[in-house]
Write a protein that holds these residues in place. Structure first.
Motif, short mmCIF file in Angstrom:
data_model
loop_
_atom_site.label_atom_id
_atom_site.label_comp_id
_atom_site.label_asym_id
_atom_site.label_seq_id
_atom_site.Cartn_x
_atom_site.Cartn_y
_atom_site.Cartn_z
N GLU A 1 -4.19 11.59 -5.06
CA GLU A 1 -4.38 12.75 -3.45
C GLU A 1 -3.00 13.35 -3.33
N LEU A 2 -1.93 13.00 -3.39
CA LEU A 2 -0.72 13.38 -2.48
C LEU A 2 -0.26 15.20 -3.01
N ASN A 3 0.75 15.43 -2.26
CA ASN A 3 1.18 16.16 -2.91
C ASN A 3 3.19 16.05 -3.08
N LYS A 4 3.32 14.67 -2.67
CA LYS A 4 4.61 14.44 -3.14
C LYS A 4 4.75 12.94 -2.88
N PHE A 5 5.81 12.54 -3.02
CA PHE A 5 6.56 11.28 -2.95
C PHE A 5 7.57 11.17 -1.55
N PRO B 1 0.46 -1.23 0.04
CA PRO B 1 -0.39 0.32 0.36
C PRO B 1 0.63 0.90 0.02
N ASP B 2 2.45 1.20 0.20
CA ASP B 2 2.78 2.64 0.29
C ASP B 2 3.67 2.40 -0.98
N GLN C 1 8.33 13.30 -15.56
CA GLN C 1 7.80 13.91 -14.76
C GLN C 1 6.00 13.80 -14.95
N LEU C 2 5.83 13.73 -15.54
CA LEU C 2 4.59 13.65 -16.79
C LEU C 2 3.55 12.51 -15.85
N ALA C 3 4.27 10.95 -15.60
CA ALA C 3 3.76 10.10 -14.99
C ALA C 3 3.75 10.65 -13.56
N ILE C 4 4.69 11.44 -13.34
CA ILE C 4 4.49 11.28 -11.97
C ILE C 4 4.26 12.38 -10.87
#
Length: 187
Positions: free
Chosen positions: A123-127, A67-68, A112-115
């Motif tokens: 629904e994340l701000n960053k990885f 899940p991470d 970058q487009l995939a990221i």
């Protein structure tokens, strides 16, 4: 032709650079469409020859259980041929975020487009960390430029990735645990 002599080693990038070098112009949409169709037809006749890199599908299934971990595909190939190759080994890329040479001619922009789409979709701000898995020197160089971790796959045993300084290299995906450990050591 040695692909490493090209600035953008993607299907779109190679097409553009070849037209610029030999015809002193950009390819028309119709020419690109014809090239894609021809390339697709040539590959379609060879799908029996496409083989999964040992353990790749199992590796992908195992990653999906975590899940991470979020998975997105970024390839320098055109979408149509990427889907064809993946389908021929039993991988349905339509289940994943997929960015290709159809989206941009520069490999870095494709990644970058995939990221970006993965962040939005999840629904994340960053990885916490981003790891790109690839087999070409251009994959490693692009990962360095983007500041993301890289894991190399040298299934042909050429040592070309080792020779350019890649530290995390595997022959295939059989050693799932070691590759996962390489993911966690990069964060």
């Amino acid at each position: 032709i040695d692909w490493s002599d090209f600035k953008n080693v993607t299907d779109s990038g190679l097409t553009i650079e070849i037209f610029q070098k030999y015809f002193n112009r950009q390819p028309t949409e119709n020419e690109v469409s014809n090239i894609k169709t021809l390339f697709y037809n040539l590959l379609s006749a060879k799908t029996i020859d496409f083989k999964e890199i040992t353990g790749a599908l199992t590796f992908l299934n195992e990653l999906q259980k975590n899940p991470d971990i979020r998975i997105a595909f970024a390839t320098g190939g055109w979408k149509e041929t990427a889907l064809l190759k993946a389908k021929s080994i039993g991988l349905n890329l339509n289940r994943f975020i997929l960015k290709t040479s159809n989206n941009h001619f520069e490999r870095g922009k494709i990644i970058q487009l995939a990221i970006e789409e993965s962040l939005i979709t999840n629904e994340l701000n960053k990885f916490e960390s981003i790891t790109y898995i690839g087999d070409g020197s251009w994959d490693f160089i692009t990962s360095q430029k983007l500041g993301i971790d890289f894991i190399g796959i040298d299934y042909h045993g050429t040592d070309k990735l080792k020779n350019i300084g890649v530290e995390k290299i595997y022959k295939d995906f059989n050693d799932f645990e070691s590759i996962i450990e390489a993911f966690s050591s990069s964060s």
